[in-house]
Design an enzyme around this catalytic site. Structure first.
Site, mmCIF file in Angstrom:
data_model
loop_
_atom_site.group_PDB
_atom_site.id
_atom_site.type_symbol
_atom_site.label_atom_id
_atom_site.label_comp_id
_atom_site.label_asym_id
_atom_site.label_seq_id
_atom_site.Cartn_x
_atom_site.Cartn_y
_atom_site.Cartn_z
ATOM 1 N N GLU A 1 74.466 -25.667 31.187
ATOM 2 C CA GLU A 1 74.702 -25.974 32.589
ATOM 3 C C GLU A 1 74.619 -27.487 32.777
ATOM 4 O O GLU A 1 73.713 -28.109 32.219
ATOM 5 C CB GLU A 1 73.659 -25.297 33.488
ATOM 6 C CG GLU A 1 74.000 -25.460 34.966
ATOM 7 C CD GLU A 1 73.027 -24.745 35.906
ATOM 8 O OE1 GLU A 1 72.016 -24.202 35.440
ATOM 9 O OE2 GLU A 1 73.312 -24.738 37.104
ATOM 10 N N GLU B 1 68.178 -20.819 32.880
ATOM 11 C CA GLU B 1 68.233 -19.361 32.972
ATOM 12 C C GLU B 1 69.282 -18.704 32.074
ATOM 13 O O GLU B 1 69.761 -17.615 32.402
ATOM 14 C CB GLU B 1 68.514 -18.971 34.427
ATOM 15 C CG GLU B 1 69.943 -19.291 34.932
ATOM 16 C CD GLU B 1 70.083 -20.621 35.657
ATOM 17 O OE1 GLU B 1 69.265 -21.533 35.407
ATOM 18 O OE2 GLU B 1 71.034 -20.756 36.454
ATOM 19 N N GLU C 1 63.306 -18.707 36.757
ATOM 20 C CA GLU C 1 64.350 -18.471 35.745
ATOM 21 C C GLU C 1 64.609 -16.983 35.577
ATOM 22 O O GLU C 1 65.756 -16.550 35.426
ATOM 23 C CB GLU C 1 63.972 -19.102 34.408
ATOM 24 C CG GLU C 1 63.649 -20.596 34.462
ATOM 25 C CD GLU C 1 64.674 -21.432 35.206
ATOM 26 O OE1 GLU C 1 65.870 -21.104 35.177
ATOM 27 O OE2 GLU C 1 64.261 -22.422 35.854
HETATM 28 N N1 PHE Z 1 69.638 -23.978 36.500
HETATM 29 C C1 PHE Z 1 68.359 -24.570 36.180
HETATM 30 C C2 PHE Z 1 67.384 -24.003 37.193
HETATM 31 O O1 PHE Z 1 67.181 -24.402 38.256
HETATM 32 C C3 PHE Z 1 68.313 -26.036 36.261
HETATM 33 C C4 PHE Z 1 69.125 -26.754 35.240
HETATM 34 C C5 PHE Z 1 70.305 -27.353 35.615
HETATM 35 C C6 PHE Z 1 68.716 -26.831 33.943
HETATM 36 C C7 PHE Z 1 71.063 -28.032 34.679
HETATM 37 C C8 PHE Z 1 69.469 -27.510 33.017
HETATM 38 C C9 PHE Z 1 70.636 -28.120 33.391
HETATM 39 O O2 PHE Z 1 66.805 -23.026 37.021
HETATM 40 ZN ZN ZN Z 2 67.408 -22.497 39.290
#
Ligand code: PHE
Ligand code: ZN
Length: 881
Positions: free
Chosen positions: A129, A272, A306
């Site tokens: 991500e 996650e 998560e």
């Molecule tokens: N999606 C993750 C969270 O909030 C955050 C995240 C974003 C981690 C981008 C890594 C890279 O739970």
């Molecule tokens: Zn998140």
């Protein structure tokens, strides 16, 4: 990221969204893993959705081979330019296979496939991500392309004994040549950002779990051998989270295994990834000797966060990155509700609103201000913000409040049912919540599109003759970048009215036949609206926005004695605390304006002194009540910011508080708390530690010698990290010379414990005053300091720049110039981290003139450079505006 910004940065707009031209029905990935070089074979089954060529994203990949339906394509049969691989195809379905090589050990940006730890002992992992998957293979790397994944990992067995990927295990074996393999199948279609793999030498703890709907799940938490014994609390938290999501939302886990992995090398908090969550060790490891009470709570909350994403984010994902708050705001809200259920609900609310005010309000008041759903971005990594997360959670909370407990649950059920397996939008979410309840939530959409914190002004007028109280509510949102004119928003105001004895009055609005309750919610929908309450015998004191029912700044001219009344009697724990915060604001104003002996200070200090001797009040709540808004929150109370003056005024009011309570009373209470010191993690023990810390700080303020002695003794006798760190912090502020030996002792005691050392760096980075910059520079020369580790950079540079106003904003601008220099160095390694630290410049325009000029010069110079990453360039360009 990582491509330098000499290419003009392009802006992505929500309005330009188009569905993908090709869908991926299935993808098979095969990895031949190596630290220096990893080869990836990706076989994509593609299905046409529009009359366009196939376009796959790919960055930093060495393309080795390309096959279309089994035939190798030569040059001229595809185009590879600007991070896109383009292949023209005739039919409606095809199989496209690419073989690429990537270089994990050279990946210092920690995006894509990279190495955590050392070459000899570290392990390989991925972070995808938002757009990291394109650093692993060619793919339509966007969240609205969902596919089932089959992943095969091959690697040297001795160097990589553990091989993990998301999904259910589907075979493993030896390859005979010292290598082994393992395969994983994920039956749930997912976007590429949820892909993950991990390979290396890791230990694990495991637990069996059976879901409410009867699935046997193996839970595994993985970490390096030296920290595996610190994972038990995370495992307990995981089990509690899974149970809670079943009970609160009817959501069950949906694979046969669930892996969680800890790494010290991570840009964010945690991720996650489907079936294979990856955590910054900071939010997974916990033990009493190296973790504080706050850190325990964070572990519980982030593990839950998560895990909850498995439904709010993974089963239902985002159509595009503009919808990021669809998963993040919702998941933060779910996490907050879980934490409130596991701990104290009012204290949790206080914690959450404090964070919002400390982190989101300033963001929304400066040049980085943006809506919860932005309409454009040039670098998506820069939108993982307090606005998208924390304000987004407040918007969900308003919706939940509007629908009521059962209505919200019905709406969530419909949302999950209707959009399972889909990539959804904010409109979809409001639509499902509304449809399930037969209401139209469209007016709330404006909250998602409008930046800035609304000001809610409230003016009460009492009419003695008519026995009526008229409450006039008005709203106004200041202009922000790109949004000169703001619309009125629906603002739910939960309220009560108190009489002079502190009794909540029955509420009957004009036109109603009988009073319904002593608390109710009115919704302000236009720019202004009056609410008339009948049968009121005397001018009441309104308790507004109870539970912080809307994320606004309340402007209501309370007299100090009215706030003192709420502080004493309000049954809403949050509003009680908030009345104290507002009163503290008035006390602060008085101190700043040279009236430390004035009525406001006395009202605040006396009210708290009264509560201090009230045995019925919970230790943790008392500790919160004794904590006025911090130096950063106080910035907004004057047009121009002089950090020295803000700090001096705040210290003055704290001294007034300490003398109102009285040194003897403080000392007696401190001693009794100290006598009960334990390492226990139960709520009462934690609350005692929290209060003890406040009392120690107050004592040290009025009597430095006594503070020094108490802090030194507390450090030596501390049964755990919370007491130890608190004592060290007080000592370092109160008696720097006396702190030297304990600081050295701590450094030595925790050598090799990265998370404890981060706290050691952070504590010193926060020490105020003239010597701060020199201290930070000396710490940079410590053997344990490195610009390559994000946690370490945040601990020292991030903490200094963000939470040490007098140190960072020194009048000569030296700290600005120093930080600029470091940003350039960090950026060359890790653009995301550089961009995050650079947000510390956000508030420069509100500084007093000398500092403002110094900051501007530095920001403008940096923003003019052409050799910085897109991440950092984007932040600087917006901050410099
Ligand atoms: N999606 C993750 C969270 O909030 C955050 C995240 C974003 C981690 C981008 C890594 C890279 O739970
Ligand atoms: Zn998140």
């Amino acid at each position: 990221m990582s491509d330098r910004s000499d290419a003009p940065t392009s802006v992505i707009r929500l309005a330009d969204y188009r569905p993908p031209a090709w869908a991926v029905a299935h993808v098979a990935l095969e990895f031949d893993l190596g630290i220096d070089r990893t080869e990836v074979l990706a076989t994509l089954e593609l299905v046409r959705q529009a009359d366009e060529p196939i376009r796959l994203d790919g960055e930093g990949l060495e393309l080795l081979e390309l096959h279309l339906d089994g035939r190798r394509l030569g040059e001229g049969e595809y185009i590879l330019a600007n991070g896109v691989l383009e292949v023209g195809v005739d039919g409606d379905r095809c199989t496209l296979a690419t073989r690429v090589a990537v270089r994990p050990a050279e990946n210092t940006a920690f995006e894509g496939l990279y190495l955590s730890g050392s070459r000899d002992a570290g392990f390989l992992l991925t972070q995808c991500e938002a757009e990291g998957f394109r650093h692993i293979t060619f793919y339509p790397d966007r969240p609205d392309v969902l596919s089932t994944f089959t992943v095969t990992l091959r690697a040297d067995k001795a160097r990589f004994p553990v091989l993990l990927a998301g999904g259910n295990p589907d075979g493993a074996g030896d390859l005979g040549d010292g290598r082994h393999w393992a395969r994983f199948v994920d039956p749930h279609p997912k976007p590429s950002y949820l892909f993950a793999l991990v390979a290396g030498r890791l230990e694990r703890i495991s637990r069996d779990y059976t879901t409410a709907d009867g699935r046997a799940v193996a839970l595994h938490i993985w970490a390096e051998a030296d920290v595996i014994d610190r994972c038990d609390y995370a495992m307990d938290s995981l089990e509690r989270s899974m149970r809670w999501d079943e009970q609160a939302y009817g959501r069950n886990y949906d694979l046969d295994v669930f892996h969680v992995v800890a790494t010290h090398d991570f840009n964010m908090g945690a991720m996650e990834n489907k079936g294979l969550n990856i955590f910054n060790a900071k939010y997974l490891l916990a033990d009493p000797d190296s973790s504080t009470d706050d850190e325990y709570r964070h572990v519980e909350a982030v593990v839950a966060h998560e895990y909850f994403h498995n439904w709010s984010g993974n089963r239902v994902t985002c159509r595009d990155w503009f919808q990021l708050s669809l998963k993040e705001g919702l998941t933060v809200f779910r996490e907050q509700s879980f934490s409130a259920d596991m701990n104290s609900a009012p204290l949790k609310r206080i914690e959450d609103v404090s964070l919002l005010r400390r982190a989101q309000f300033p963001e929304d008041a400066g040049p980085l201000s943006h809506p919860v759903r932005p309409s454009q971005y040039s670098e998506i990594n820069n939108f993982y913000t307090a606005t998208v997360y924390e304000k987004g959670a407040e918007l969900v909370r308003m919706l939940a409040g509007h629908l009521g407990h059962q209505g919200f649950r019905k709406g969530m059920d419909l949302y999950f049912e209707r959009h399972d397996g889909q990539a959804a939008t904010i409109e979809d979410y409001l639509g499902a919540l509304g449809d399930a309840n037969g209401v139209d939530l469209a007016p709330y959409l404006a909250w998602y599109g409008q930046a800035g914190t609304p000001r809610l002004s409230a003016e009460g007028r009492y009419d003695e003759g008519k026995r009526r109280y008229r409450l006039l509510l008005r709203q106004r949102t200041p202009a922000s970048a790109g949004q000169p004119n703001k619309q009125p928003l629906p603002v739910p105001v939960r309220l009560s009215l108190f009489d002079a004895s502190g009794r909540a009055l029955p509420l009957r609005l004009e036109g109603e036949t009988q009073a319904s309750a002593v608390e109710r919610t009115v919704v302000l929908t236009g720019a202004e609206q009056a609410f008339v309450f009948e049968d009121i015998d005397a001018a009441p004191v309104p308790s507004l926005l109870r539970g912080f029912s809307a994320p606004v700044i309340l402007e209501c001219e309370y007299a100090p004695r009215e706030l003192a009344l709420l502080l004493r009697h309000d049954a809403d724990g949050f509003n009680r605390w908030d009345a104290g915060q507002q009163l503290a604001g008035l006390a602060y104003d008085a101190c700043r304006d040279g009236e430390p002996a004035g009525a406001a200070v006395a009202a605040w200090a006396d009210a708290l002194a009264g509560l201090f001797s009230d045995a019925g009040i919970d230790d943790a709540l008392l500790a919160e009540l004794l904590t006025p808004p911090g130096e950063i929150e106080l910035v907004e109370r004057q047009p121009e910011r002089d950090p020295e003056r803000i700090r001096a005024a705040r210290q003055a009011m704290l001294r007034a508080l300490a003398s109102a309570i009285g040194t003897d009373a403080l000392r007696t209470r401190y001693d009794s708390l100290r006598a009960q010191a334990s390492a226990g993690l139960d709520a009462a023990s934690q609350a005692r530690r929290q209060l003890k810390r406040r009392l120690l700080d107050l004592l040290a303020l009025v009597d430095a010698n006594e503070g020094k002695a108490l802090a030194a003794a507390q450090y030596d006798a501390a049964p755990g990290m919370t007491d130890r760190l608190a004592a060290l912090a007080t000592l370092a502020v109160t008696a720097p010379a006396a702190a030297e030996a304990p600081l050295a002792h701590f450094r030595e005691r925790y050598d090799g414990n990265a998370l404890a050392l981060d706290k050691w760096f952070a504590l010193q980075a926060q020490l105020p005053g003239d010597g701060a910059l020199a201290r930070v520079q000396a710490l940079e020369r410590d053997d344990a300091f490195t610009l390559k580790n994000p946690n370490r950079v945040q601990a020292l540079l991030g903490t200094f720049a963000r939470t040490n106003p007098t140190g960072f904003h020194r009048a000569d601008g030296a700290a600005y110039r120093w930080l600029a220099d470091r940003l350039v160095a960090i950026d060359a390694l890790n653009p995301q981290v550089a961009a995050r630290v650079a947000t510390a410049f956000n508030g420069w325009k509100r500084l007093e003139p000398a500092r403002r000029e110094a900051a501007h010069a530095v920001v403008a110079e940096l923003a003019g450079r052409k050799d910085l990453s897109r991440d950092l360039t984007d932040i600087l360009a917006r901050v410099a505006l």
